[in-house]
Motif scaffolding. Structure first.
Motif, mmCIF file in Angstrom:
data_model
loop_
_atom_site.group_PDB
_atom_site.id
_atom_site.type_symbol
_atom_site.label_atom_id
_atom_site.label_comp_id
_atom_site.label_asym_id
_atom_site.label_seq_id
_atom_site.Cartn_x
_atom_site.Cartn_y
_atom_site.Cartn_z
ATOM 1 N N GLY A 1 -0.599 -8.422 -10.202
ATOM 2 C CA GLY A 1 -1.440 -7.270 -9.861
ATOM 3 C C GLY A 1 -2.598 -7.648 -8.959
ATOM 4 N N THR A 2 -3.441 -6.677 -8.679
ATOM 5 C CA THR A 2 -4.545 -6.893 -7.748
ATOM 6 C C THR A 2 -5.608 -7.827 -8.311
ATOM 7 O OG1 THR A 2 -4.179 -4.601 -7.116
ATOM 8 C CG2 THR A 2 -6.136 -5.664 -6.228
ATOM 9 N N GLN B 1 1.545 -5.990 -6.990
ATOM 10 C CA GLN B 1 0.672 -5.145 -6.188
ATOM 11 C C GLN B 1 1.419 -4.920 -4.875
ATOM 12 O OE1 GLN B 1 -2.642 -7.079 -4.258
ATOM 13 N NE2 GLN B 1 -2.104 -9.093 -5.047
ATOM 14 N N ARG B 2 1.469 -3.676 -4.435
ATOM 15 C CA ARG B 2 2.302 -3.400 -3.264
ATOM 16 C C ARG B 2 1.473 -3.527 -1.977
ATOM 17 N NH1 ARG B 2 3.719 2.469 -4.765
ATOM 18 N NH2 ARG B 2 1.457 2.429 -4.879
ATOM 19 N N GLU B 3 2.124 -3.477 -0.883
ATOM 20 C CA GLU B 3 1.522 -3.433 0.468
ATOM 21 C C GLU B 3 0.794 -4.706 0.891
ATOM 22 O OE1 GLU B 3 0.136 -0.970 -1.716
ATOM 23 O OE2 GLU B 3 1.579 0.615 -1.370
ATOM 24 N N TRP C 1 -3.952 -4.599 -0.233
ATOM 25 C CA TRP C 1 -3.700 -3.170 0.024
ATOM 26 C C TRP C 1 -4.997 -2.384 0.173
ATOM 27 C CZ3 TRP C 1 -5.259 0.301 -3.883
ATOM 28 C CH2 TRP C 1 -5.573 -0.270 -5.108
ATOM 29 N N TYR D 1 -4.066 1.051 4.375
ATOM 30 C CA TYR D 1 -3.444 0.775 3.083
ATOM 31 C C TYR D 1 -2.109 0.009 3.223
ATOM 32 C CZ TYR D 1 -1.375 2.458 -1.435
ATOM 33 O OH TYR D 1 -0.790 2.583 -2.664
ATOM 34 N N THR E 1 -5.971 -0.997 -11.272
ATOM 35 C CA THR E 1 -7.079 -1.195 -10.328
ATOM 36 C C THR E 1 -7.323 0.130 -9.615
ATOM 37 O OG1 THR E 1 -6.283 -3.410 -9.985
ATOM 38 C CG2 THR E 1 -7.849 -2.568 -8.365
ATOM 39 N N GLY E 2 -6.235 0.704 -9.126
ATOM 40 C CA GLY E 2 -6.255 2.067 -8.598
ATOM 41 C C GLY E 2 -5.478 2.944 -9.564
ATOM 42 N N PHE F 1 -2.131 5.609 -9.666
ATOM 43 C CA PHE F 1 -1.007 6.023 -8.836
ATOM 44 C C PHE F 1 -0.100 6.950 -9.629
ATOM 45 C CE2 PHE F 1 -2.694 2.100 -7.310
ATOM 46 C CZ PHE F 1 -2.768 2.307 -5.936
HETATM 47 O O1 G3P Z 1 -0.374 0.203 -4.022
HETATM 48 C C1 G3P Z 1 -1.250 -0.650 -4.689
HETATM 49 C C2 G3P Z 1 -0.810 -0.862 -6.108
HETATM 50 O O2 G3P Z 1 0.468 -1.367 -6.132
HETATM 51 C C3 G3P Z 1 -1.812 -1.718 -6.856
HETATM 52 O O3 G3P Z 1 -1.588 -1.635 -8.199
HETATM 53 O O4 G3P Z 1 -1.984 -2.136 -10.545
HETATM 54 O O5 G3P Z 1 -3.232 -3.407 -8.888
HETATM 55 O O6 G3P Z 1 -3.747 -1.000 -9.272
HETATM 56 P P1 G3P Z 1 -2.734 -2.092 -9.272
#
Ligand code: G3P
Length: 500
Positions: free
Chosen positions: A15-16, A85-87, A106, A138, A270-271, A273
Motif C-alpha cells: 500500500g501507499t 497501490q495503483r498507478e 499516485w 494521478y 490512505t485515500g 475508493f
Molecule cells: O489508486 C490509489 C490506490 O490504489 C491507493 O490505495 O490503499 O494506499 O489508499 P491506498
C-alpha cells in the motif's frame, strides 16, 4: 508447528504507507499478518515519492514475518497473490535491476504541467475514450514521461530497450521471479493512461503522444493465473507460484465478493475508493467517475465505475503526525464522539487536489467555520466527517451515472473500525453500511485470485458464500439535517476551489 499437510495462500498488500503480508487459510481466515511502514518522500509541495528498492526489501521482510508468526514453512504456501497501490510508477534498469529514479506515487502532482499541456493540445477526449480515465497527474502515463524527461539519458536508454516500467505489482513480480516475468494484470494496466480498455492493448496513439516506447511496458495478463515462480533465494528455498494480481481497489471489490453487476464497495485507506461492478459493460461516466477494469479472469474481462478520493486515512495521519492532535488513529473516534456536532466547522482535506467529481489538481486543503469556541474535538470530528462527505460526493454521481439507487454499501479499510465514522456515513448517505468480519478485503481479494488459479478454492460462489457481515450501520438522520450538513460541505468545497 502446524501439520505439514496444512497449506495456505499468502497475499502481499503493498500500500501507499505500508507493506503487508497476510497468510490465509482455506476458510479465508487470517492466520498471520506482518507489516512494515515505508518512507514517504515529499521533495516539493504536492510531490510524493517512494524508494522502490525499499519497497522490495519491505516485501521480503513481511513475507518472513508472516511465515514466522504463523509458524509455517515456505513450502506450505500454495501460491502468492499480489495487490498494490495503483498507478505509482517505477522505471528500472533491466540489467542492474535498479530503479533509475524514485517511484512517483499516485498522489504526486508533479506532472500537473504535463497534464495541462496535454489538455491544451486537445487530447482529453481521446484519452478518456480509450482509457476510461481523465488527464490527471494521478495516473502513471505522465509519471513515466516525467521520469524519462528528467533523468539524464533515460529516454534514449528506454528506446534502446534498457529500461522497464512497471506499477508496483509488476516491479514485485519481476523481483520475486529474478527478472523472469515482466507482467501486469488488466486491472493495473487500466490505471496507466496508456491502456485501451476496450481493445485490451497498449495504445500506440497514446504512447506516441507521451513519447513512451512500448518495449518498456509489461505484458498484460489476466488477474488470476500463474505468472511465474519465486526464485528460491527470495522465498526461503522454495519455488512458489505467483498466481494472482490486482490493483488494491479492484482486489478489495473481489475480496468483498462484489461479483454481481451493481454491487458497490468503498475502501477507506490512505485515500477512499468506491467501485461499482458494471459486469462486462464499460460504462462511460458523465460526472467524473472513472471507467476501469475490475479484473480479467478466464478470458472474461469485467469493468467497474470508480470514484477516487485522494485523502482519507492520510487525513488522520495528518492529525496524528502533522498536527499532533491524536496519538493514534483510534483516538479520533474518542475525540469525535465527545461532541455532538462540529458546530459548523468543515475541513476540506484537499492536500493533493481533489479527485471525483471535481478533478482539480491545484486546489489545496482548507478549514471553514472556526469560532473562538472551536475545540480540538470539533476539529477532529470535522476531519473524520470529511471522509464521509467526500464519499457522498462520489455516491451521488455514481447513482446518476448508473441509474441505480444505492441500498447497501460494503466498506473496508483501516478507518472502518471507527464506528463513529461508519454511523455518520450511513446517516449522511441514508443507506445501510455493511462492515465485513474480515476487514482485510484487499489482501483477501488477492489471495482469492491466486487461490482460484491454483485450485485452492473452487469458484466465485464458494467465495461469495463465505462473505459475512460484522455489523450493519443503519441511517438515523432526518433528511433536513442531512441536507443542511451536506449543503455546508458543498459550500466549503466551492470556497476551497475558488481559492485555488
Ligand atoms: O489508486 C490509489 C490506490 O490504489 C491507493 O490505495 O490503499 O494506499 O489508499 P491506498
Amino acid at each position: 508447528m502446524n501439520e505439514k499437510q496444512d497449506t495456505y495462500i499468502i497475499a502481499i498488500d503493498q500500500g501507499t504507507t505500508s507493506t503487508r503480508a497476510i497468510i490465509f487459510d482455506r476458510h479465508g481466515e487470517i492466520v498471520s499478518t506482518a507489516q512494515q511502514e515505508i518512507k514517504q518522500f515529499y521533495p516539493q509541495p504536492g510531490w510524493v515519492e517512494h524508494n522502490a528498492s525499499e519497497i522490495w526489501v519491505s516485501v521480503l521482510g513481511v513475507l518472513a514475518g508472516a511465515l514466522t508468526e504463523a509458524e509455517i514453512v515456505a513450502d506450505q504456501i500454495e501460491a502468492i497473490g499480489i495487490t498494490n497501490q495503483r498507478e505509482t510508477a517505477v522505471v528500472w534498469d533491466r540489467h542492474t535491476g535498479h530503479p533509475i529514479y524514485h517511484a512517483l506515487v499516485w498522489q504526486s502532482r508533479q506532472t500537473a504541467g504535463i497534464c495541462e499541456e496535454l489538455r491544451q493540445q486537445g487530447h482529453e477526449e481521446l484519452f478518456r475514450r480509450k482509457t476510461g480515465l481523465l488527464i490527471d497527474p494521478y495516473f502513471s502515463g505522465t509519471k513515466i514521461k516525467w521520469i524519462l524527461d528528467h533523468v539524464d539519458g533515460a529516454r534514449e536508454k528506454a528506446w534502446n530497450g534498457d529500461l522497464l516500467f512497471g506499477t508496483i505489482d509488476s516491479w514485485l513480480v519481476w523481483k520475486l521471479t529474478g527478472g523472469q516475468a515482466h507482467v501486469t494484470d488488466y486491472s493495473n494496466a487500466s490505471r496507466t493512461l496508456l491502456y485501451n480498455i476496450h481493445e485490451l492493448s497498449w495504445d500506440d496513439d497514446l504512447l506516441e503522444i507521451l513519447d513512451i516506447p512500448k518495449g518498456m511496458l509489461p505484458e498484460v495478463r489476466s488477474s488470476s493465473e500463474v505468472y511465474g515462480h519465486t526464485v528460491e533465494h527470495h522465498f526461503f528455498g522454495c519455488k512458489v507460484p505467483i498466481a494472482g494480481m490486482a490493483g488494491d481497489q479492484q482486489a478489495a471489490l473481489f475480496g468483498q465478493a462484489c461479483f454481481d453487476k451493481g454491487m458497490v464497495k468503498n475502501t477507506y485507506g490512505t485515500g477512499c475508493f468506491m467501485l461499482m461492478n458494471t459486469g462486462e459493460q464499460a460504462v462511460a461516466s458523465q460526472h467524473g467517475l472513472l471507467t476501469t477494469i475490475a479484473w480479467g479472469i478466464g478470458g472474461r474481462v469485467e469493468y467497474a465505475l470508480e470514484g477516487s478520493i485522494f485523502v482519507a486515512g492520510s487525513a488522520l495521519q495528518w492529525l496524528r503526525d502533522g498536527l499532533r492532535m491524536i496519538k493514534s488513529a483510534a483516538d479520533s473516534e474518542t475525540y469525535a464522539s465527545r461532541v455532538t456536532s462540529t458546530e459548523g466547522v468543515y475541513v476540506v482535506p484537499a492536500f493533493v487536489g481533489l479527485g471525483t467529481p471535481y478533478w482539480n489538481s491545484e486546489v489545496r486543503g482548507a478549514v471553514f467555520g472556526l469560532t473562538r469556541g472551536t475545540s480540538k474535538e470539533h476539529f477532529i470530528r470535522a476531519t473524520l466527517e470529511a471522509l464521509a462527505y467526500q464519499t457522498k460526493d462520489v455516491t451521488d454521481v455514481m447513482e446518476e451515472d448508473s441509474g441505480l439507487k444505492l441500498h447497501t454499501l460494503r466498506v473496508d479499510g483501516g478507518a472502518v473500525r471507527n464506528s463513529f465514522l461508519m454511523q455518520f456515513q450511513s446517516d449522511l448517505l441514508g443507506t445501510d453500511v455493511e462492515r465485513p468480519v474480515v476487514n482485510e478485503t484487499t489482501a483477501l481479494g488477492a489471495a482469492y485470485l491466486a487461490g482460484l488459479a491454483v485450485g485452492y478454492w473452487k469458484d466465485r460462489s464458494e467465495i461469495a458464500e463465505r462473505w459475512r457481515s460484522d455489523r450493519t450501520f443503519t441511517p438515523g438522520m432526518t433528511e433536513t439535517e442531512r441536507q443542511e450538513l451536506y449543503g455546508g460541505w458543498r459550500k466549503a468545497v466551492k470556497a476551497a476551489l475558488a481559492f485555488a
